[in-house]
Motif scaffolding. Sequence first.
Motif, PDB file in Angstrom:
ATOM      1  N   LEU A  30       1.018  -1.207   0.094  1.00  0.00           N
ATOM      2  CA  LEU A  30       0.287   0.190   0.215  1.00  0.00           C
ATOM      3  C   LEU A  30       0.428   1.346  -0.249  1.00  0.00           C
ATOM      4  O   LEU A  30       0.684   2.538  -0.666  1.00  0.00           O
ATOM      5  CB  LEU A  30      -0.629   0.013   1.067  1.00  0.00           C
ATOM      6  CG  LEU A  30      -2.028  -1.229   0.998  1.00  0.00           C
ATOM      7  CD1 LEU A  30      -2.567  -0.938   2.763  1.00  0.00           C
ATOM      8  CD2 LEU A  30      -2.640  -0.885   0.048  1.00  0.00           C
ATOM      9  N   ARG A  31       1.915   1.072   0.659  1.00  0.00           N
ATOM     10  CA  ARG A  31       2.912   2.317   0.562  1.00  0.00           C
ATOM     11  C   ARG A  31       3.982   2.379  -0.754  1.00  0.00           C
ATOM     12  O   ARG A  31       3.361   3.651  -0.855  1.00  0.00           O
ATOM     13  CB  ARG A  31       3.840   1.964   1.653  1.00  0.00           C
ATOM     14  CG  ARG A  31       4.760   2.974   2.126  1.00  0.00           C
ATOM     15  CD  ARG A  31       5.089   2.485   3.625  1.00  0.00           C
ATOM     16  NE  ARG A  31       4.908   1.999   4.847  1.00  0.00           N
ATOM     17  CZ  ARG A  31       5.428   0.886   5.397  1.00  0.00           C
ATOM     18  NH1 ARG A  31       6.040  -0.172   5.252  1.00  0.00           N
ATOM     19  NH2 ARG A  31       4.733   0.372   6.421  1.00  0.00           N
ATOM     20  N   ARG A  32       3.892   1.886  -1.592  1.00  0.00           N
ATOM     21  CA  ARG A  32       4.743   1.856  -2.291  1.00  0.00           C
ATOM     22  C   ARG A  32       3.208   1.554  -3.426  1.00  0.00           C
ATOM     23  O   ARG A  32       3.864   2.373  -4.722  1.00  0.00           O
ATOM     24  CB  ARG A  32       5.457   0.634  -3.105  1.00  0.00           C
ATOM     25  CG  ARG A  32       6.365   0.562  -1.645  1.00  0.00           C
ATOM     26  CD  ARG A  32       7.664  -0.589  -2.507  1.00  0.00           C
ATOM     27  NE  ARG A  32       7.407  -2.219  -2.333  1.00  0.00           N
ATOM     28  CZ  ARG A  32       6.859  -2.644  -3.382  1.00  0.00           C
ATOM     29  NH1 ARG A  32       6.684  -2.149  -4.043  1.00  0.00           N
ATOM     30  NH2 ARG A  32       5.853  -3.788  -3.296  1.00  0.00           N
ATOM     31  N   PHE A  33       1.768   2.229  -3.225  1.00  0.00           N
ATOM     32  CA  PHE A  33       1.788   2.440  -4.633  1.00  0.00           C
ATOM     33  C   PHE A  33       1.057   3.621  -4.781  1.00  0.00           C
ATOM     34  O   PHE A  33       0.946   4.312  -4.147  1.00  0.00           O
ATOM     35  CB  PHE A  33       0.085   1.677  -3.645  1.00  0.00           C
ATOM     36  CG  PHE A  33      -1.802   1.952  -4.663  1.00  0.00           C
ATOM     37  CD1 PHE A  33      -2.081   1.277  -5.489  1.00  0.00           C
ATOM     38  CD2 PHE A  33      -1.918   2.533  -5.173  1.00  0.00           C
ATOM     39  CE1 PHE A  33      -2.877   0.991  -6.064  1.00  0.00           C
ATOM     40  CE2 PHE A  33      -3.268   3.034  -5.996  1.00  0.00           C
ATOM     41  CZ  PHE A  33      -3.842   1.520  -7.051  1.00  0.00           C
ATOM     42  N   THR A  34       1.306   3.843  -6.117  1.00  0.00           N
ATOM     43  CA  THR A  34       0.771   5.079  -6.326  1.00  0.00           C
ATOM     44  C   THR A  34      -0.537   4.981  -8.003  1.00  0.00           C
ATOM     45  O   THR A  34      -0.804   3.760  -8.460  1.00  0.00           O
ATOM     46  CB  THR A  34       1.755   5.771  -7.753  1.00  0.00           C
ATOM     47  OG1 THR A  34       1.752   4.912  -8.380  1.00  0.00           O
ATOM     48  CG2 THR A  34       3.068   5.999  -6.767  1.00  0.00           C
ATOM     49  N   TYR A  35      -1.793   6.092  -7.877  1.00  0.00           N
ATOM     50  CA  TYR A  35      -2.296   6.520  -8.641  1.00  0.00           C
ATOM     51  C   TYR A  35      -2.540   7.137  -9.452  1.00  0.00           C
ATOM     52  O   TYR A  35      -2.398   8.434  -8.351  1.00  0.00           O
ATOM     53  CB  TYR A  35      -4.276   5.881  -7.722  1.00  0.00           C
ATOM     54  CG  TYR A  35      -4.479   5.849  -8.689  1.00  0.00           C
ATOM     55  CD1 TYR A  35      -5.359   4.524  -9.711  1.00  0.00           C
ATOM     56  CD2 TYR A  35      -5.289   7.046  -9.332  1.00  0.00           C
ATOM     57  CE1 TYR A  35      -6.608   4.540 -10.409  1.00  0.00           C
ATOM     58  CE2 TYR A  35      -6.754   6.876  -9.792  1.00  0.00           C
ATOM     59  CZ  TYR A  35      -7.476   5.098 -10.558  1.00  0.00           C
ATOM     60  OH  TYR A  35      -8.632   5.533 -11.186  1.00  0.00           O
ATOM     61  N   ASN A  36      -2.220   7.324 -10.474  1.00  0.00           N
ATOM     62  CA  ASN A  36      -2.246   8.958 -11.512  1.00  0.00           C
ATOM     63  C   ASN A  36      -0.951   9.806 -10.667  1.00  0.00           C
ATOM     64  O   ASN A  36      -1.244  10.399 -10.886  1.00  0.00           O
ATOM     65  CB  ASN A  36      -3.596   8.809 -11.351  1.00  0.00           C
ATOM     66  CG  ASN A  36      -4.392   9.033 -12.599  1.00  0.00           C
ATOM     67  OD1 ASN A  36      -4.208   7.641 -13.051  1.00  0.00           O
ATOM     68  ND2 ASN A  36      -5.754   9.118 -12.221  1.00  0.00           N
ATOM     69  N   GLY A  37       0.159   9.025 -10.186  1.00  0.00           N
ATOM     70  CA  GLY A  37       1.679   9.557 -10.102  1.00  0.00           C
ATOM     71  C   GLY A  37       1.103   9.890  -8.128  1.00  0.00           C
ATOM     72  O   GLY A  37       1.805  10.440  -7.555  1.00  0.00           O
ATOM     73  N   GLY A  38      -0.104  10.060  -7.818  1.00  0.00           N
ATOM     74  CA  GLY A  38      -0.391   9.839  -6.525  1.00  0.00           C
ATOM     75  C   GLY A  38       0.610   9.235  -5.283  1.00  0.00           C
ATOM     76  O   GLY A  38      -0.001   7.852  -5.563  1.00  0.00           O
ATOM     77  N   ALA A  39       1.221   9.842  -4.530  1.00  0.00           N
ATOM     78  CA  ALA A  39       1.537   8.630  -3.682  1.00  0.00           C
ATOM     79  C   ALA A  39       0.777   8.218  -2.557  1.00  0.00           C
ATOM     80  O   ALA A  39      -0.191   9.374  -2.139  1.00  0.00           O
ATOM     81  CB  ALA A  39       3.350   9.116  -3.444  1.00  0.00           C
ATOM     82  N   THR A  40       0.666   7.388  -1.324  1.00  0.00           N
ATOM     83  CA  THR A  40      -0.318   7.082  -0.548  1.00  0.00           C
ATOM     84  C   THR A  40       0.864   8.021   0.234  1.00  0.00           C
ATOM     85  O   THR A  40       2.064   8.089   1.313  1.00  0.00           O
ATOM     86  CB  THR A  40       0.103   5.357  -0.428  1.00  0.00           C
ATOM     87  OG1 THR A  40      -0.395   4.685  -0.769  1.00  0.00           O
ATOM     88  CG2 THR A  40      -0.678   5.449   1.244  1.00  0.00           C
ATOM     89  N   VAL A  41      -0.532   8.375   1.449  1.00  0.00           N
ATOM     90  CA  VAL A  41       0.053   8.684   2.760  1.00  0.00           C
ATOM     91  C   VAL A  41      -0.405   8.402   4.028  1.00  0.00           C
ATOM     92  O   VAL A  41      -1.268   7.526   3.652  1.00  0.00           O
ATOM     93  CB  VAL A  41      -1.801  10.016   2.594  1.00  0.00           C
ATOM     94  CG1 VAL A  41      -0.762  11.444   4.578  1.00  0.00           C
ATOM     95  CG2 VAL A  41      -0.964  11.513   1.381  1.00  0.00           C
ATOM     96  N   GLU A  42       0.877   7.750   4.615  1.00  0.00           N
ATOM     97  CA  GLU A  42       1.294   7.036   5.773  1.00  0.00           C
ATOM     98  C   GLU A  42       0.465   7.899   7.387  1.00  0.00           C
ATOM     99  O   GLU A  42       1.385   8.802   7.319  1.00  0.00           O
ATOM    100  CB  GLU A  42       2.194   6.071   5.834  1.00  0.00           C
ATOM    101  CG  GLU A  42       1.738   5.307   6.650  1.00  0.00           C
ATOM    102  CD  GLU A  42       2.923   4.230   6.821  1.00  0.00           C
ATOM    103  OE1 GLU A  42       3.517   3.946   5.208  1.00  0.00           O
ATOM    104  OE2 GLU A  42       3.161   3.546   7.232  1.00  0.00           O
TER     105      GLU A  42
END
Length: 418
Positions: A30-42
Motif C-alpha cells: 500500500l505504501r508503494r502504491f501510486t495512482y495517477n501519480g498520487g503517492a500513498t499517505v501514511e
Amino acid sequence: MTRPAWAASEADSLLSYAVRAEANDLPDLLRRFTYNGGATVEIEEAGLRYFVNEFWTAGQRQAHAIHEISYRACFKPQLPEFFIARLTAPGDTVYDPFAGRGTTAVQAALMGRRAVANDVNPLSAMLVRQRLRPPTLAAIAGRLRAIDLRGEPVAPDAPLLAFYHPDTLQALTALRAYLQARQADGTLDPVDDWIRMVAINRLTGHSPGFFSVYTLPPNQATSVERQVRINAQRWQVPPPRDIVALILRKSRSLLADGAPPAGPAPLLLTGPAEATPAIADGTVGLLVTSPPFLDIVDYEGDNWLRCWFAGIDPASVPIAIHRSMSAWEAFVRACFTEFARVLRPGAIAAFEVGEVRGGKVLLERHVAAAIQGLPFRIEGVMVNRQSFTKTANIWRVDNNRRGTNSNRIVLARRTGSG
Ligand SMILES: C[S@@+](CC[C@H](N)C(=O)[O-])C[C@H]1O[C@@H](n2cnc3c(N)ncnc32)[C@H](O)[C@@H]1O
C-alpha cells in the motif's frame, strides 16, 4: 490508462502469483502504491496505521455490466477487485459473509476465483446465484414468451395499485404466482431464477425502466401510504408498463459484457455470518466484506416489496441491527471468531466499515478493540479517497459530505497455523 476491473488475463494471473508473494507485506504494497501519480499517505493514530490514497477510481464504466443491480449499502466492484487481483490466484476461494447483491462473489467469479457468499437475507442468494452462471438471452426471451402472464384482474382497492397500473399489477402478480409455484414444486430452473432476479430489480424505481410509477430509488421501497402521498404531490397515476420488455431490456444490459468464465463451483449460503458450518476450516484465501453498521440501514423496510414478490416473510429474516457500540463490537467479535476458523493462516480479511454518524464514530477502532485476543493482526486501515486531496484531516469524513465517496477498510491478517 487503467485496466478494466473485469479483465483477468493470463498475464494478470501470473502477475497475481508474483504479487501474492509480495502481499505478505501488505503495508509495503500500500505504501508503494501510486495512482495517477498520487503517492500513498501514511498516518499513525490510536495504534492503527492508516494508508490513504485513491486506490481505485469511481468510474462506473470500469465495472463489468453484470454487477449493475442496485442494493442498499453495496460497495463498488473496484473494491473487491483491488484485493482479489493482488492477494489471490485463479482457483482460490474468495468469501463474503455479508454478501448483499454479491459484489465480491460476482467479481471473484469474473476473475476465475471460487466465490463463497453468505447473507442472512434470503434475497441475497436470489440476486447473486444466476449472475455467477447466467443463462443466454435467447433462453430468457423464450421463457418470457412461454409464461402465461394474463392472470386475474386485480381488486380495485389492492394496496399495490399505489405503485402499479392495474394491467401491470395483474401481469406482475401472474409472474409472481408462476415463480412461486415453480419454487414450491421444485421445477424452478436457472432461467426462472434469472427472471426472478431481474424482476426483483425492476419492481420499483424512479425511471420508466421500472415496473412502478415514479418512486424512491430501487433499493429503497417506500410504504404504500407514503407512495399515495408521493403520487398526490406529483399529480401522478401509475402508467402501464410492459414487464416482459423491461425484463428483457435489463437482461440485455446485464449481459452486455458477457458472463463470468466457467470456474470453480460457487457456494451460496443463507444464514448468520457468525455460524457458517458449510464452509470447511482453513479453506478461504481472502475475505472481502462490508458488515451492517450499527442501526444505519433499515433492511426490512427497504426490502418489503422485494420480499413480497419473492415470497419471503421479511419479519422472519434476523437482520442484525445493533443499537449500541458494545452490541456491535460483540457482533464483530463473534463474526471474526468464525472468520478465524474458515480463513487459511496468512489470509487477509478486508473489512470495510462505513462512515457513520457524521464521522464522529471511527468504526475501524471498534473493530480493532472487538477482535483483540483473536488470531488476527491488523496490518492497517486503508482509506480509499476519490478526488484525493491532501488535507490535514486526511482520513476523516469531510469528503463524504461533499458528495464523494471514501471507503475505510480494516485489513486483518489471520495469524498462526490454524
Ligand atoms: C452493507 S450490506 C453488504 C453489501 C455488499 N457489500 C454489496 O456490495 O452488496 C450488509 C449485508 O449484511 C447482511 N446481514 C445483516 N446481518 C447479518 C448477519 N448476522 N449475518 C449475515 N448477513 C447479515 C444484510 O442483509 C446486508 O445484505
